[in-house]
Design a protein around this motif. Sequence first.
Motif, mmCIF file in Angstrom:
data_model
loop_
_atom_site.group_PDB
_atom_site.id
_atom_site.type_symbol
_atom_site.label_atom_id
_atom_site.label_comp_id
_atom_site.label_asym_id
_atom_site.label_seq_id
_atom_site.Cartn_x
_atom_site.Cartn_y
_atom_site.Cartn_z
ATOM 1 N N PHE A 75 0.886 5.707 0.506
ATOM 2 C CA PHE A 75 2.069 5.353 -0.280
ATOM 3 C C PHE A 75 1.681 4.395 -1.392
ATOM 4 N N VAL A 76 2.582 4.251 -2.373
ATOM 5 C CA VAL A 76 2.446 3.253 -3.430
ATOM 6 C C VAL A 76 3.843 2.700 -3.711
ATOM 7 N N GLU A 77 3.905 1.407 -3.966
ATOM 8 C CA GLU A 77 5.174 0.751 -4.222
ATOM 9 C C GLU A 77 4.943 -0.281 -5.327
ATOM 10 N N VAL A 78 5.902 -0.415 -6.238
ATOM 11 C CA VAL A 78 5.797 -1.334 -7.372
ATOM 12 C C VAL A 78 7.035 -2.206 -7.392
ATOM 13 N N VAL A 103 3.958 -6.745 -12.752
ATOM 14 C CA VAL A 103 4.489 -6.064 -11.576
ATOM 15 C C VAL A 103 3.455 -6.163 -10.473
ATOM 16 N N GLY A 104 3.906 -6.221 -9.248
ATOM 17 C CA GLY A 104 3.024 -6.216 -8.094
ATOM 18 C C GLY A 104 2.912 -4.800 -7.559
ATOM 19 N N ILE A 105 1.699 -4.404 -7.215
ATOM 20 C CA ILE A 105 1.456 -3.066 -6.697
ATOM 21 C C ILE A 105 0.969 -3.200 -5.263
ATOM 22 N N ARG A 106 1.597 -2.465 -4.370
ATOM 23 C CA ARG A 106 1.215 -2.433 -2.956
ATOM 24 C C ARG A 106 1.033 -0.977 -2.593
ATOM 25 N N ALA A 107 -0.109 -0.648 -2.006
ATOM 26 C CA ALA A 107 -0.405 0.753 -1.711
ATOM 27 C C ALA A 107 -1.193 0.857 -0.420
ATOM 28 N N SER A 108 -1.320 2.104 0.052
ATOM 29 C CA SER A 108 -2.113 2.370 1.234
ATOM 30 C C SER A 108 -2.699 3.774 1.130
ATOM 31 N N GLY A 139 -5.208 -5.685 5.040
ATOM 32 C CA GLY A 139 -5.001 -4.353 5.595
ATOM 33 C C GLY A 139 -4.336 -3.351 4.679
ATOM 34 N N GLU A 140 -4.018 -3.740 3.453
ATOM 35 C CA GLU A 140 -3.441 -2.800 2.504
ATOM 36 C C GLU A 140 -4.049 -3.025 1.128
ATOM 37 N N LEU A 141 -3.748 -2.141 0.198
ATOM 38 C CA LEU A 141 -4.308 -2.224 -1.152
ATOM 39 C C LEU A 141 -3.286 -2.896 -2.063
ATOM 40 N N THR A 142 -3.729 -3.916 -2.818
ATOM 41 C CA THR A 142 -2.807 -4.646 -3.688
ATOM 42 C C THR A 142 -3.444 -4.920 -5.037
ATOM 43 N N ALA A 143 -2.598 -5.136 -6.031
ATOM 44 C CA ALA A 143 -3.017 -5.531 -7.376
ATOM 45 C C ALA A 143 -1.774 -5.955 -8.140
ATOM 46 N N ALA A 187 -0.178 9.586 -3.999
ATOM 47 C CA ALA A 187 1.217 9.236 -3.757
ATOM 48 C C ALA A 187 1.775 8.749 -5.081
ATOM 49 N N SER A 188 3.077 8.810 -5.240
ATOM 50 C CA SER A 188 3.655 8.331 -6.499
ATOM 51 C C SER A 188 5.022 7.721 -6.258
ATOM 52 N N THR A 189 5.437 6.927 -7.222
ATOM 53 C CA THR A 189 6.752 6.305 -7.219
ATOM 54 C C THR A 189 7.168 6.143 -8.667
#
Length: 195
Positions: free
Chosen positions: A62-65, A76-81, A106-110, A135-137
């Motif tokens: 998943f990816v979330e912004v 913006v903060g990016i959280r993904a897995s 434990g997750e991917l961030t930027a 994945a996209s959002t």
Amino acid sequence: MSITLQRTALAITFGALGPALLGAGAALAAPPPAVAAPAPSEPAEVWPLQAAEPQPTPNVVFVEVRPTPVQPGYLVGIRASCRDNSIPATVVSDAFGRVQVHSQRGELTASAEVRERTRPGNYRVKLECRDGATASTMLQVVKSMKPSPGPHTGFGGSAGANLTGLLVPGGLALTIAGATVGIIAARRPRGAARG
């Protein structure tokens, strides 16, 4: 002042203040709550306890912004897995370009800055994992945002403990105590030298 009058005044004062003072004294004299020590086989908890963040489920991509909506020029903060979060991945969007997300807790961030020249609209944000999973959002960019006026909470009465039940009895007790001290001081004989 007669001894009977003084005893009556003291009895009234103690009658008004006694329950309040005894209740406060009992609360102050109560022992602190017992804290159980962890058993030797259990891991000790870190103090202070931190709010547990939900960890992504393995094999979920998943990816979330956040935040969305956002204005041009803001971060913006990016959280993904990905299936394997120990390997960095890439997040791509026309709003901010190409960003590499790295493993953190434990997750991917930027974080990424939305370009100043980005026009208002909805932009696709796509996660590209090294194993080929995607994945996209969507990210909504707006020209400007009106600041929020904040919650309408009244005069702050709901913000703390409700002490209104103590105002009248406390004020009455202080008034009676003051009156008692005043009566005793006014009736005290003034005269012979003190020594």
